[in-house]
Design an enzyme around this catalytic site. Structure first.
Site, PDB file in Angstrom:
ATOM      1  N   TYR A 142       8.713   5.626  39.389  1.00 49.88           N
ATOM      2  CA  TYR A 142      10.206   5.602  39.045  1.00 49.88           C
ATOM      3  C   TYR A 142      10.354   7.370  39.297  1.00 49.88           C
ATOM      4  O   TYR A 142       9.505   7.898  37.843  1.00 49.88           O
ATOM      5  CB  TYR A 142      10.948   5.086  38.516  1.00 49.88           C
ATOM      6  N   ASP A 237       4.900  13.879  37.169  1.00 53.30           N
ATOM      7  CA  ASP A 237       6.363  13.146  37.033  1.00 53.30           C
ATOM      8  C   ASP A 237       6.342  13.697  35.768  1.00 53.30           C
ATOM      9  O   ASP A 237       6.100  12.089  34.547  1.00 53.30           O
ATOM     10  CB  ASP A 237       6.558  11.784  37.717  1.00 53.30           C
ATOM     11  N   LYS A 265      14.310  14.143  29.724  1.00 50.23           N
ATOM     12  CA  LYS A 265      15.579  13.430  28.659  1.00 50.23           C
ATOM     13  C   LYS A 265      14.738  14.335  27.080  1.00 50.23           C
ATOM     14  O   LYS A 265      15.703  14.723  26.836  1.00 50.23           O
ATOM     15  CB  LYS A 265      13.833  12.794  28.692  1.00 50.23           C
TER      16      LYS A 265
HETATM   17  N1  PLP Z   1      11.277  10.497  36.027  1.00 52.64           N
HETATM   18  C1  PLP Z   1      11.354   9.397  35.489  1.00 52.64           C
HETATM   19  C2  PLP Z   1       9.235   8.781  34.924  1.00 52.64           C
HETATM   20  C3  PLP Z   1      11.379   9.047  35.059  1.00 52.64           C
HETATM   21  O1  PLP Z   1      11.668   7.444  33.912  1.00 52.64           O
HETATM   22  C4  PLP Z   1      13.065   8.908  35.176  1.00 52.64           C
HETATM   23  C5  PLP Z   1      14.277   7.969  34.068  1.00 52.64           C
HETATM   24  O2  PLP Z   1      14.272   7.095  33.687  1.00 52.64           O
HETATM   25  C6  PLP Z   1      13.638   9.612  36.423  1.00 52.64           C
HETATM   26  C7  PLP Z   1      12.391  10.967  36.877  1.00 52.64           C
HETATM   27  C8  PLP Z   1      14.552  10.356  36.888  1.00 52.64           C
HETATM   28  O3  PLP Z   1      15.127  10.838  35.191  1.00 52.64           O
HETATM   29  P1  PLP Z   1      17.013  10.829  35.319  1.00 52.64           P
HETATM   30  O4  PLP Z   1      17.038   9.653  35.039  1.00 52.64           O
HETATM   31  O5  PLP Z   1      17.527  11.643  34.629  1.00 52.64           O
HETATM   32  O6  PLP Z   1      18.109  10.830  36.612  1.00 52.64           O
END
Ligand code: PLP
Length: 421
Positions: A142, A237, A265
């Protein structure tokens, strides 16, 4: 009827599904989400006054625990001077400097407001840099909810059974190619099939949105080699892994340098923040030093910068935190193996439990978990005051505030649930 039930009745009439992010819903496990009034350390209190030992940690940011005094102080002092100016501030420069110091391969960063925004922006940059359109991602990973990443996505999209969301234009989805996690051959096949067309491979260095699936030895290195060979960029990511696995995140932990990385985060300490960064020659293409347009009214918000900076300073000052987290997570992992026919996947302080006897190494094997057993486990834990993510395909997060006693309390609850079966 409790306060959470009352609030939920109202919430569903005012917000889709009664929540502002699907992962907060209890749809996958049944029942009503708990409405949280406050948090301190590793404990949450809901609107009925019930207390929970928290393993959600706001889905990752709260590595120091809730309401950490140093973070609160930084936020309050900064807020007292004004909430947003839409102008450059010293705090942005400081947080960027702190990140660059802690993550060696980072040479420049751009702050945004969420992980999603960071991913969306970094993909535009990768496309501009390479002059190519296609992106390779992995099934079950994700990367936020931007259109091109909602193709075979993990997290709430997977839990809700909509890994390919309606509303994503077919033309956009066509540029997203999905490989299998821990299967570098599947990446190589795509790179050969779409030779000269792939801008970047984006990966969660530890997949944490189909449950936790660590990379097998050699997997990340093979991605690095394949990207080099095919002239495309490697993007980590690190929205979850950044500053959590190690002070320098997954790049530090696994010793692999990505060209670009995405954060969120922890770098906001609970305030809304994201960031992307990497090599200077690539980052300099971002506006206004380059032509790749990306902007934000609240980007680099002073209160968010102050919160993130306070967290990163604590992590830098107290590297022992990582050993503490590793020790507790190992203890929890070992204890969970008392349950029959389960797999515990763990990397550092990220872990979760699958109700399957097969090794879980990709989306297909993650899907072999018995979801009704997971729901029963979740309910059994909740009634004993232990709060895990209300879905199988999510990570559990430990924080500095958790103690050996908390782990023992959790394992006692696990044993009691096992007895009940
Ligand atoms: N990338 C990863 C690995 C994530 O776990 C998340 C959200 O949980 C995101 C991107 C997206 O971040 P946001 O929820 O701050 O938009």
């Amino acid at each position: 009827m409790g306060k959470s039930e009352e609030l939920f009745e109202l919430a569903v009439t005012r917000m889709p599904g009664g929540v502002n992010s699907p992962v907060r819903s209890f749809r996958a496990v049944g029942g009503v989400p708990r409405f949280i009034r406050s948090g301190k350390g590793c404990r949450l209190t809901d609107e009925d006054g019930a207390e929970y030992l928290d393993y959600i940690g706001s889905w990752g940011p709260m590595i120091l625990g809730h309401a950490h005094p140093a973070v609160l102080q930084a936020v309050m002092e900064t807020a007292a001077r004004g909430l947003s100016f839409g102008a450059a501030t010293a705090l942005e420069v400081e947080l960027a400097g702190q990140m660059i110091r802690m993550v060696r391969p980072l040479e420049m960063v751009r702050m945004v407001n969420s992980g999603t925004e960071a991913v969306m922006s970094v993909l535009r940059l990768a496309r501009a840099y390479t002059g190519r359109d296609r992106i390779i991602k992995f099934e079950g990973c994700y990367h936020g909810h931007c259109d091109s990443m909602l193709v075979k996505a993990g997290s709430g999209a997977l839990t809700a059974g909509v890994p390919d969301s309606p509303g994503v234009p077919a033309a956009v989805a066509a540029d997203t190619l999905n490989a299998r996690y821990n299967d570098s051959q599947s990446v190589e096949d795509l790179l050969n099939q779409y030779s000269g067309q792939v801008a970047a491979v984006i990966v969660e260095p530890v997949a944490a949105n189909m449950g936790v699936v660590p990379p097998e030895p050699g997997f990340l290195q093979s991605l690095r080699d394949l990207c080099d060979r095919h002239g495309c960029l490697l993007i980590f990511d690190e929205v979850i892994t950044g500053f959590r696995l190690a002070p320098g995140g997954a790049m530090d932990y696994f010793g692999i340098e990505a060209d670009l990385a995405v954060y969120g985060k922890i770098i906001g300490g609970g305030m809304p923040v994201g960031a992307y960064g990497g090599r200077q020659d690539i980052m300099k293409m971002v506006a206004p030093s380059g032509g790749v347009y990306q902007a934000g009214t609240l980007s680099g918000n002073p209160v968010a910068m102050a919160a993130g900076l306070a967290v990163l300073q604590q992590l830098e000052k107290n590297p022992g935190i990582y050993g503490h987290l590793e020790g507790l997570a190992t203890r929890l992992e070992q204890g969970l193996y008392s349950l029959p026919a389960t797999r515990v996947n763990r990397c550092g302080s990220l872990l979760n439990l699958f109700f399957t006897d097969r090794p879980v190494r990709d989306l297909d094997s993650a899907r072999t978990s018995d979801l009704s057993r997971f729901s029963s486990f979740f309910a059994g834990m909740l009634k004993r005051g232990i709060l895990f993510a209300p879905a199988q395909f999510e990570a559990w997060f430990l924080s500095q505030a958790h103690t050996e006693k908390d782990i023992l309390e959790t394992l006692a609850a696990v044993a009691a649930w096992k007895e009940e079966q």
